[in-house]
Design a protein around this motif. Structure first.
Motif, PDB file in Angstrom:
ATOM      1  N   UNK A 147       0.853  -1.192   0.000  1.00 11.73           N
ATOM      2  CA  UNK A 147       0.000   0.000   0.000  1.00 11.73           C
ATOM      3  C   UNK A 147       0.892   1.246   0.000  1.00 11.73           C
ATOM      4  N   UNK A 148       0.667   2.168  -0.939  1.00  8.85           N
ATOM      5  CA  UNK A 148       1.469   3.399  -0.954  1.00  8.85           C
ATOM      6  C   UNK A 148       1.343   4.146   0.374  1.00  8.85           C
ATOM      7  N   UNK A 149       2.475   4.518   0.929  1.00 12.50           N
ATOM      8  CA  UNK A 149       2.466   5.137   2.258  1.00 12.50           C
ATOM      9  C   UNK A 149       3.637   6.100   2.378  1.00 12.50           C
ATOM     10  N   UNK A 150       3.436   7.163   3.123  1.00  9.83           N
ATOM     11  CA  UNK A 150       4.502   8.104   3.397  1.00  9.83           C
ATOM     12  C   UNK A 150       4.336   8.620   4.826  1.00  9.83           C
ATOM     13  N   UNK A 151       5.353   9.311   5.328  1.00 11.39           N
ATOM     14  CA  UNK A 151       5.311   9.829   6.693  1.00 11.39           C
ATOM     15  C   UNK A 151       5.562  11.345   6.687  1.00 11.39           C
TER      16      UNK A 151
END
Ligand SMILES: [Zn+2]
Length: 97
Positions: A46-50
């Motif tokens: 799943x595309x994810x960033x912080x």
């Protein structure tokens, strides 16, 4: 939900430590939890960033800008803002739908 993309926001950071208790500083725990979530979502493809990956100070405006810069306000964007309160863990979820 079609095409989910996730932004994980580790609460506080830098000069803003958040809550403290039992030798724990909120900013550190939210970062640890956020990194764990980030890695799990990546494992699931799943595309994810912080919003932050280090102990840095973010103004509210900067935090929002980073959230919006990640995937914009498109459908399917999920923002998870991690905060830990004295009585236990509390998670805020914001869905853009
Ligand atoms: Zn907090």
């Amino acid at each position: 939900m079609n095409n989910p993309r996730i932004v994980i926001d580790a609460g506080h950071g830098g000069t803003d430590g958040g809550a403290t208790g039992n030798g724990i500083i909120e900013k550190n725990l939210t970062l640890d939890i956020s990194k764990y979530m980030y890695n799990r979502f990546r494992e699931l493809g799943i595309p994810v960033t912080m919003t932050r990956t280090t102990d840095e100070t973010l103004s509210p405006t900067e935090r929002v800008n980073r959230i919006m810069d990640a995937y914009g306000d498109e459908k399917g964007v999920i923002i998870i803002s991690n905060h830990i309160n004295a009585g236990g863990a509390e998670f805020s979820y914001h869905y853009i739908i």
